[in-house]
Design a protein around this motif. Structure first.
Motif, PDB file in Angstrom:
ATOM      1  N   ILE A 159       0.823  -1.097  -0.094  1.00  0.00           N
ATOM      2  CA  ILE A 159       0.152  -0.258  -0.028  1.00  0.00           C
ATOM      3  C   ILE A 159       1.143   1.246  -0.220  1.00  0.00           C
ATOM      4  CG2 ILE A 159      -1.194   1.296   1.165  1.00  0.00           C
ATOM      5  CD1 ILE A 159      -2.789  -1.888   2.475  1.00  0.00           C
ATOM      6  N   ARG A 160       1.617   1.529   1.019  1.00  0.00           N
ATOM      7  CA  ARG A 160       2.571   2.316   0.757  1.00  0.00           C
ATOM      8  C   ARG A 160       3.573   2.483  -0.310  1.00  0.00           C
ATOM      9  NH1 ARG A 160       7.207   4.640   5.512  1.00  0.00           N
ATOM     10  NH2 ARG A 160       7.698   6.649   4.621  1.00  0.00           N
ATOM     11  N   ALA A 161       3.873   1.410  -0.833  1.00  0.00           N
ATOM     12  CA  ALA A 161       5.067   1.498  -2.287  1.00  0.00           C
ATOM     13  C   ALA A 161       3.170   2.506  -3.735  1.00  0.00           C
ATOM     14  CB  ALA A 161       5.095   0.159  -2.656  1.00  0.00           C
ATOM     15  N   GLU A 162       2.174   1.850  -3.448  1.00  0.00           N
ATOM     16  CA  GLU A 162       1.252   2.054  -4.767  1.00  0.00           C
ATOM     17  C   GLU A 162       1.426   3.737  -4.330  1.00  0.00           C
ATOM     18  OE1 GLU A 162      -0.327   1.101  -7.212  1.00  0.00           O
ATOM     19  OE2 GLU A 162       0.637  -0.934  -6.924  1.00  0.00           O
ATOM     20  N   LEU A 163       1.365   4.037  -2.732  1.00  0.00           N
ATOM     21  CA  LEU A 163       1.205   5.467  -3.151  1.00  0.00           C
ATOM     22  C   LEU A 163       1.930   6.094  -2.825  1.00  0.00           C
ATOM     23  CD1 LEU A 163      -0.816   7.375  -1.378  1.00  0.00           C
ATOM     24  CD2 LEU A 163      -0.073   7.162   0.623  1.00  0.00           C
ATOM     25  N   ALA A 164       3.242   6.364  -3.509  1.00  0.00           N
ATOM     26  CA  ALA A 164       4.305   6.850  -3.241  1.00  0.00           C
ATOM     27  C   ALA A 164       4.750   6.565  -4.562  1.00  0.00           C
ATOM     28  CB  ALA A 164       5.939   5.760  -3.045  1.00  0.00           C
ATOM     29  N   SER A 180      -7.182  -0.470  -3.275  1.00  0.00           N
ATOM     30  CA  SER A 180      -7.387  -1.142  -4.032  1.00  0.00           C
ATOM     31  C   SER A 180      -6.135  -1.670  -5.038  1.00  0.00           C
ATOM     32  CB  SER A 180      -7.901  -0.558  -5.670  1.00  0.00           C
ATOM     33  OG  SER A 180      -9.152   0.642  -5.072  1.00  0.00           O
ATOM     34  N   ALA A 181      -5.140  -1.927  -5.266  1.00  0.00           N
ATOM     35  CA  ALA A 181      -4.112  -2.569  -6.243  1.00  0.00           C
ATOM     36  C   ALA A 181      -4.018  -3.475  -4.634  1.00  0.00           C
ATOM     37  CB  ALA A 181      -2.269  -1.544  -5.958  1.00  0.00           C
ATOM     38  N   SER A 182      -3.333  -2.661  -3.139  1.00  0.00           N
ATOM     39  CA  SER A 182      -3.306  -3.764  -2.780  1.00  0.00           C
ATOM     40  C   SER A 182      -4.626  -5.656  -2.123  1.00  0.00           C
ATOM     41  CB  SER A 182      -2.793  -3.858  -0.851  1.00  0.00           C
ATOM     42  OG  SER A 182      -1.913  -2.990  -1.793  1.00  0.00           O
ATOM     43  N   VAL A 183      -5.630  -5.073  -2.105  1.00  0.00           N
ATOM     44  CA  VAL A 183      -7.334  -5.285  -2.551  1.00  0.00           C
ATOM     45  C   VAL A 183      -7.233  -6.488  -3.580  1.00  0.00           C
ATOM     46  CG1 VAL A 183      -9.712  -5.884  -2.446  1.00  0.00           C
ATOM     47  CG2 VAL A 183      -8.621  -4.412  -0.904  1.00  0.00           C
ATOM     48  N   ALA A 184      -6.584  -5.825  -4.867  1.00  0.00           N
ATOM     49  CA  ALA A 184      -7.041  -6.907  -6.337  1.00  0.00           C
ATOM     50  C   ALA A 184      -5.309  -8.005  -6.630  1.00  0.00           C
ATOM     51  CB  ALA A 184      -6.677  -5.486  -7.331  1.00  0.00           C
ATOM     52  N   GLY A 231       1.566   3.859  10.310  1.00  0.00           N
ATOM     53  CA  GLY A 231       2.518   4.812  10.856  1.00  0.00           C
ATOM     54  C   GLY A 231       3.933   4.719   9.099  1.00  0.00           C
ATOM     55  N   GLU A 232       3.518   3.995   8.981  1.00  0.00           N
ATOM     56  CA  GLU A 232       3.846   3.705   7.491  1.00  0.00           C
ATOM     57  C   GLU A 232       3.316   5.229   6.512  1.00  0.00           C
ATOM     58  OE1 GLU A 232       5.167   0.112   5.969  1.00  0.00           O
ATOM     59  OE2 GLU A 232       7.078  -0.121   7.073  1.00  0.00           O
ATOM     60  N   LEU A 233       2.282   5.015   5.985  1.00  0.00           N
ATOM     61  CA  LEU A 233       2.068   5.286   5.496  1.00  0.00           C
ATOM     62  C   LEU A 233       0.975   6.970   5.989  1.00  0.00           C
ATOM     63  CD1 LEU A 233      -2.001   3.543   4.602  1.00  0.00           C
ATOM     64  CD2 LEU A 233      -0.041   3.883   3.483  1.00  0.00           C
ATOM     65  N   ALA A 234       1.339   6.902   7.475  1.00  0.00           N
ATOM     66  CA  ALA A 234       1.429   8.334   7.733  1.00  0.00           C
ATOM     67  C   ALA A 234       2.428   9.023   7.087  1.00  0.00           C
ATOM     68  CB  ALA A 234       1.210   8.944   9.376  1.00  0.00           C
ATOM     69  N   GLU A 235       3.707   8.220   7.407  1.00  0.00           N
ATOM     70  CA  GLU A 235       4.225   9.404   7.223  1.00  0.00           C
ATOM     71  C   GLU A 235       5.096   9.840   5.633  1.00  0.00           C
ATOM     72  OE1 GLU A 235       9.189   7.890   7.449  1.00  0.00           O
ATOM     73  OE2 GLU A 235       8.279   6.464   7.965  1.00  0.00           O
ATOM     74  N   GLU A 236       4.515   8.588   5.281  1.00  0.00           N
ATOM     75  CA  GLU A 236       4.257   8.693   3.170  1.00  0.00           C
ATOM     76  C   GLU A 236       3.041   9.792   2.921  1.00  0.00           C
ATOM     77  OE1 GLU A 236       5.185   8.850  -0.164  1.00  0.00           O
ATOM     78  OE2 GLU A 236       6.120   6.801   0.988  1.00  0.00           O
ATOM     79  N   LEU A 237       2.303  10.013   3.152  1.00  0.00           N
ATOM     80  CA  LEU A 237       1.263  11.370   3.526  1.00  0.00           C
ATOM     81  C   LEU A 237       1.401  12.157   4.174  1.00  0.00           C
ATOM     82  CD1 LEU A 237      -2.514   9.591   5.051  1.00  0.00           C
ATOM     83  CD2 LEU A 237      -1.972  10.996   2.870  1.00  0.00           C
ATOM     84  N   ALA A 238       2.625  12.404   5.028  1.00  0.00           N
ATOM     85  CA  ALA A 238       2.719  13.646   5.113  1.00  0.00           C
ATOM     86  C   ALA A 238       4.368  14.224   4.600  1.00  0.00           C
ATOM     87  CB  ALA A 238       3.850  13.353   6.949  1.00  0.00           C
ATOM     88  N   ASP A 239       4.853  13.906   3.736  1.00  0.00           N
ATOM     89  CA  ASP A 239       5.345  13.736   2.797  1.00  0.00           C
ATOM     90  C   ASP A 239       4.765  14.166   1.534  1.00  0.00           C
ATOM     91  OD1 ASP A 239       7.916  12.460   4.287  1.00  0.00           O
ATOM     92  OD2 ASP A 239       7.946  10.853   3.494  1.00  0.00           O
ATOM     93  N   ARG A 240       4.040  13.921   1.056  1.00  0.00           N
ATOM     94  CA  ARG A 240       3.700  14.184  -0.070  1.00  0.00           C
ATOM     95  C   ARG A 240       2.441  15.506   0.078  1.00  0.00           C
ATOM     96  NH1 ARG A 240       1.164  10.681  -3.705  1.00  0.00           N
ATOM     97  NH2 ARG A 240      -0.327  11.604  -3.858  1.00  0.00           N
ATOM     98  N   LEU A 241       2.051  15.426   1.403  1.00  0.00           N
ATOM     99  CA  LEU A 241       1.540  17.194   1.397  1.00  0.00           C
ATOM    100  C   LEU A 241       2.196  17.961   2.666  1.00  0.00           C
ATOM    101  CD1 LEU A 241      -2.332  15.258   2.636  1.00  0.00           C
ATOM    102  CD2 LEU A 241      -1.597  16.352   0.768  1.00  0.00           C
ATOM    103  N   GLY A 242       3.773  17.908   2.700  1.00  0.00           N
ATOM    104  CA  GLY A 242       4.778  19.024   2.750  1.00  0.00           C
ATOM    105  C   GLY A 242       4.387  18.938   4.523  1.00  0.00           C
TER     106      GLY A 242
END
Length: 207
Positions: free
Chosen positions: A75-80, A97-101, A136-147
């Motif tokens: 999920i994190r890799a797809e988000l990134a 959705s990619a991980s569910v698929a 925690g990993e997704l939160a880190e990725e979201l924070a990076d995306r949104l500054g």
């Protein structure tokens, strides 16, 4: 002389044994119930020794949970990899959705795993423990995306939690339907519900 062929063969053999152990475990666990199956039975069903079992898995819980263990990383890799201009709901929706698929691509085995996890308190506790790490990993990725500052801004953690709640809901509904409902369609419906909150809060935090 290159050793790559030998390494590749060893890896294929390891994957084969791991898959045989997993298949044997899932069949036994689904038929007899989690608490009534022993590691000796799993090893015997797979045609290996108990010592070999412990080379691959630390416990029978790990046999089940490992099937979904890489979901959070996926999920994190797809988000990134999603375009930076996408709204959070779209980026997270695609990532989940990619991980569910991927799970649905192994539908028979995945459905057995999901049922075992949701129906066995010990496995559910392990799964939720892993999800805390994913959050925690997704939160880190979201924070990076949104500054945003992940340490002080509430949005990344809350958005990650909402996405994983949607993921859990899809798995539960898929399991309840005996695999007849389309996981991708369920994921789309789940994110359509939470999209307004994800995107409005994301704009407010980023603004």
């Amino acid at each position: 002389m290159s050793t790559r062929p030998e390494v590749s063969l060893a890896q294929r053999k390891r994957e084969l044994v791991s898959n045989e152990l997993t298949d044997a475990a899932l069949q036994l666990l689904a038929r007899k119930g989690f608490d009534r199956v022993t590691i000796d039975e799993i090893a015997a069903a797979a045609g290996v020794s108990k010592r070999t079992f412990f080379r691959y898995f630390a416990s029978k819980e790990d046999v089940v949970v490992q099937f979904l263990a890489e979901v959070g990383t996926g999920i994190r890799a797809e988000l990134a990899g999603r375009p930076a201009e996408e709204p959070p709901s779209v980026a997270l929706g695609h990532a989940v959705s990619a991980s569910v698929a991927a799970c649905a691509g192994h539908s028979e085995r995945a459905l057995r795993v999901v049922r075992l996890i949701l129906g066995t308190p010990a496995l559910l506790a392990r799964f939720l423990e892993r999800q805390a790490h994913w959050r925690g990993e997704l939160a880190e990725e979201l924070a990076d995306r949104l500054g945003l500052d992940r340490a002080t801004d509430l949005y990344p953690h809350m958005a990650a939690g909402m996405a994983l709640t949607a993921f859990d809901t899809v798995l539960q509904r898929w399991s309840d339907s005996d695999g007849t409902e389309d996981p991708a369609a369920l994921s789309d419906r789940a994110f359509a519900i939470i999209a307004p909150a994800l995107d409005a809060a994301g704009r407010a935090s980023a603004g």
